[in-house]
Design a protein around this motif. Structure first.
Motif, PDB file in Angstrom:
ATOM      1  N   CYS A  20       0.845  -1.201   0.000  1.00 51.79           N
ATOM      2  CA  CYS A  20       0.000   0.000   0.000  1.00 51.79           C
ATOM      3  C   CYS A  20       0.881   1.252   0.000  1.00 51.79           C
ATOM      4  N   PHE A  21       1.978   1.182   0.749  1.00 54.23           N
ATOM      5  CA  PHE A  21       2.889   2.318   0.907  1.00 54.23           C
ATOM      6  C   PHE A  21       2.117   3.573   1.289  1.00 54.23           C
ATOM      7  N   ASP A  22       1.213   3.390   2.259  1.00 51.59           N
ATOM      8  CA  ASP A  22       0.436   4.511   2.739  1.00 51.59           C
ATOM      9  C   ASP A  22       1.325   5.239   3.724  1.00 51.59           C
ATOM     10  N   MET A  23       1.431   6.563   3.604  1.00 51.94           N
ATOM     11  CA  MET A  23       2.383   7.294   4.441  1.00 51.94           C
ATOM     12  C   MET A  23       3.740   6.619   4.348  1.00 51.94           C
ATOM     13  N   MET A  24       4.252   6.570   3.152  1.00 56.03           N
ATOM     14  CA  MET A  24       5.544   5.932   2.878  1.00 56.03           C
ATOM     15  C   MET A  24       6.594   6.448   3.870  1.00 56.03           C
ATOM     16  N   GLU A  63      -4.124   7.316  -4.013  1.00 58.86           N
ATOM     17  CA  GLU A  63      -3.259   6.451  -4.832  1.00 58.86           C
ATOM     18  C   GLU A  63      -2.222   7.276  -5.589  1.00 58.86           C
ATOM     19  N   LYS A  64      -2.643   8.444  -6.106  1.00 63.30           N
ATOM     20  CA  LYS A  64      -1.719   9.276  -6.862  1.00 63.30           C
ATOM     21  C   LYS A  64      -0.531   9.687  -5.972  1.00 63.30           C
ATOM     22  N   GLU A  65      -0.823  10.082  -4.747  1.00 60.60           N
ATOM     23  CA  GLU A  65       0.237  10.480  -3.813  1.00 60.60           C
ATOM     24  C   GLU A  65       1.127   9.292  -3.474  1.00 60.60           C
ATOM     25  N   ARG A  66       0.514   8.120  -3.337  1.00 59.17           N
ATOM     26  CA  ARG A  66       1.296   6.928  -2.984  1.00 59.17           C
ATOM     27  C   ARG A  66       2.173   6.474  -4.150  1.00 59.17           C
ATOM     28  N   TYR A  67       1.647   6.549  -5.369  1.00 61.30           N
ATOM     29  CA  TYR A  67       2.462   6.185  -6.542  1.00 61.30           C
ATOM     30  C   TYR A  67       3.683   7.099  -6.612  1.00 61.30           C
TER      31      TYR A  67
END
Length: 372
Positions: A20-24, A63-67
């Motif tokens: 997910c790489f949420d809040m990478m 998703e855009k921010e995570r990509y």
């Protein structure tokens, strides 16, 4: 085939990893670093908002921010958007990936299916050790508490923990239940020089390189930071990033800031592909001596500032007095308006959903501990 020929044909080892790489954060970056080290080319599948919602609950970052965050990580060669939550062999084959790598923590769908079952069965799965001392769940916990326990204490400052009765605090973040997961609690991250070395390029500026300097807090490293660092790097050949120390950030932003301590912020910034070097604990005011000693040609300054800063225009003005006088101060437009406060705000607004998510996740982590 003669020996010489076979050597030339040695296949490039292509690695697949997904998440997910949420809040990478630097924990994610460390897994990607280790994954890349197992092969030659790293492809990272990132799940869409819809997939995450279905399997886990709402992500904080779109998703855009995570990509974008994953693309900015210097060990990543390619990002595959909207990757399936359960890793499919077809996806790996489509991108010619030989093996799939993941952190050695548990990953299941809501019904308990191992998301890596298929690749494990095919013998194409490897794990790398999970990074101790940081997880998204734990960072969310820190924000909900805005606790300062993950900073070494300074100034005999009251921590958030001591000013709120413990009972309410636990209820507030986890709901009432026994607390025994080692991960969701607040952990003090202790840096090692080895970790910093692993994350840093160690490449020195060439004699004629144009050296750019930008400074900031870079707390909860996000898409806004990535965008401004890309802009800054484009101004020259070598980018030095000054990272403000915890006490200065605390003084300028106030109670409970920063969420990540200096060492964690350093690792996050070092993992970004646009960064060549960092200064660990940079000065608030950029003086002439500092500019000379670092051979800085341009001082960059973004147009977006976190509203949490309680800093007067004058204080800002003074901090950049020397570069302004030398005529090397350059304002760069932030392409992304998101700030660390926005990230924290999103989380607080989502608090109820998160408490539920943390409760579930913690139960899973406790289960995992028992198995071990």
């Amino acid at each position: 085939h003669s020996m010489a020929e076979t050597k030339v044909e040695k296949k490039q080892l292509r690695i697949w990893t997904d998440g997910c790489f949420d809040m990478m954060h630097w924990g994610h970056a460390n897994v990607l670093r280790q994954a890349k080290a197992l092969g030659d080319y790293l492809i990272v599948g990132v799940h869409s908002d819809a997939e995450i919602l279905k399997n886990k609950g709402p992500p904080v970052m779109t998703e855009k921010e995570r990509y974008e965050a994953v693309r900015a990580c210097k060990w990543v060669d390619e990002v595959v958007e909207d990757a399936p939550y359960i890793t499919q062999l077809e996806t790996m084959d489509k991108y010619n990936c030989d093996i799939c790598v993941h952190g050695d923590d548990l990953s299941t769908t809501p019904d308990g299916t191992d998301t890596y079952g298929l690749v494990k069965a095919a013998g194409r799965f490897r794990t790398v050790p999970r990074t101790q001392g940081v997880s998204t769940t734990q960072l969310v916990g820190r924000m909900l508490l805005l606790t300062k326990d993950h900073h070494a204490p300074y100034n005999n400052d009251h921590t958030a923990i001591t000013s709120v009765p413990t009972g309410n605090l636990m209820e507030m973040t986890e709901g009432s239940k026994p607390k025994s997961s080692p991960y969701t609690g607040v952990v003090q991250y202790l840096p090692t020089s080895r970790r910093i070395v692993q994350f840093s390029e160690g490449k020195e500026p060439k004699p004629n390189d144009k050296i750019v300097y930008i400074d900031g807090t870079f707390d909860l490293f996000h898409a806004g930071h990535v965008a401004i660092l890309r802009e800054a790097r484009n101004l020259g050949d070598y980018l030095i990033v000054g990272i403000l120390p915890d006490d200065i950030v605390n003084q300028k932003k106030g109670f409970g800031w920063p969420v990540m301590n200096l060492h964690e912020r350093v690792l996050s910034v070092l993992s970004c592909r646009y960064v060549d070097e960092v200064i660990i604990g940079a000065p608030w005011a950029i003086g002439e001596d500092f500019i000379k000693s670092q051979r800085i040609n341009i001082v960059a300054r973004g147009t977006v500032s976190d509203p949490a800063y309680k800093v007067s225009e004058e204080d800002y003005y003074d901090a950049f007095a020397a570069p302004r006088k030398l005529g090397i101060l350059k304002e760069i437009a932030s392409q992304h308006l998101i700030t660390t406060s926005d990230v924290v705000k999103r989380i607080i607004e989502n608090r109820a959903k998160f408490v539920e998510r943390n409760t579930k996740k913690e139960a899973k982590e406790i289960l995992l501990e028992k198995k071990e």
